[in-house]
Design an enzyme around this catalytic site. Sequence first.
Site, PDB file in Angstrom:
ATOM      1  N   ASP A 147       2.393   3.027  -3.368  1.00 17.82           N
ATOM      2  CA  ASP A 147       2.924   4.116  -2.548  1.00 17.82           C
ATOM      3  C   ASP A 147       4.426   4.255  -2.794  1.00 17.82           C
ATOM      4  O   ASP A 147       5.064   3.320  -3.292  1.00 17.82           O
ATOM      5  CB  ASP A 147       2.633   3.803  -1.077  1.00 17.82           C
ATOM      6  CG  ASP A 147       3.227   4.812  -0.132  1.00 17.82           C
ATOM      7  OD1 ASP A 147       2.985   6.018  -0.301  1.00 17.82           O
ATOM      8  OD2 ASP A 147       3.968   4.400   0.784  1.00 17.82           O
ATOM      9  N   ASP A 173       7.181   6.393  -0.490  1.00 18.55           N
ATOM     10  CA  ASP A 173       8.018   6.346   0.725  1.00 18.55           C
ATOM     11  C   ASP A 173       7.618   5.172   1.616  1.00 18.55           C
ATOM     12  O   ASP A 173       6.452   5.052   1.997  1.00 18.55           O
ATOM     13  CB  ASP A 173       7.877   7.645   1.513  1.00 18.55           C
ATOM     14  CG  ASP A 173       8.326   8.861   0.722  1.00 18.55           C
ATOM     15  OD1 ASP A 173       9.516   9.191   0.787  1.00 18.55           O
ATOM     16  OD2 ASP A 173       7.486   9.463   0.031  1.00 18.55           O
ATOM     17  N   ASP A 213       2.267   0.732   2.708  1.00 23.01           N
ATOM     18  CA  ASP A 213       2.960   0.304   3.927  1.00 23.01           C
ATOM     19  C   ASP A 213       2.314   0.841   5.192  1.00 23.01           C
ATOM     20  O   ASP A 213       2.853   0.621   6.285  1.00 23.01           O
ATOM     21  CB  ASP A 213       4.429   0.774   3.890  1.00 23.01           C
ATOM     22  CG  ASP A 213       4.563   2.281   4.032  1.00 23.01           C
ATOM     23  OD1 ASP A 213       5.269   2.744   4.946  1.00 23.01           O
ATOM     24  OD2 ASP A 213       3.950   3.015   3.233  1.00 23.01           O
TER      25      ASP A 213
END
EC number: 3.1.3.18
Length: 223
Positions: free
Chosen positions: A9, A11, A173
Amino acid sequence: MTINAVLIDLDGTLVDSIPDLAHAANAMRLELGMHTLGQDVIASFVGKGIDNLITRTINASLDNEELPPEVFNQAREIFVRHYHLVNGDASTVYPGVIDGLKAMKAQGLKLAVVTNKAEAFTLPLLTQTGLIGFFDTVVSGDTCARKKPHPEPLLYACEKLGYPPENSVFIGDSINDVQAAQAAGMPVLILPYGYNEGNSVQTLKVDAIIDSMTGAAQWLANQ
């Protein structure tokens, strides 16, 4: 377990982009005659793509109450205009990311970014932060018909890298990343410093919670 490919991922995992996203979101609110929101509040709206972020920022909540089309379209035009101006300016690469990516490349792993951020913002951000050279492919939020948490972007990345999901791992995240990885049938590692819509990642059912990208590289080396 044989891991040949690593999907990551953007961001909240590779880059802390909240300062720039918050700047554009608050500029949008100001142009619409609204007061600004705290950076921590806007951070909790990140994770499901720009359209979702815009809707949440206008509603000032996690609820996806549908906006009238004319309001949404005006807000989106303002947000995009401001975000193009600042994308990457105040974003920072998280500690351990560069060393972790180097370690993964040294292990002979194929790497891909899989993000819900639109390509028009993803590629400039990866270029400006110096990360783009690490990746064999980039799957943005508008590359496929559906975004995470749907598995389609992850499956597409696996296809581009030439390895099936069972020989790949996803590093993210948030719960969006977990749901996408599990739907795609691949292991998932979570980093605890990202956004996850303001919630703790400790309750997520994942293969491991790793403190940094260097830790993730070590986890992969141990498999």
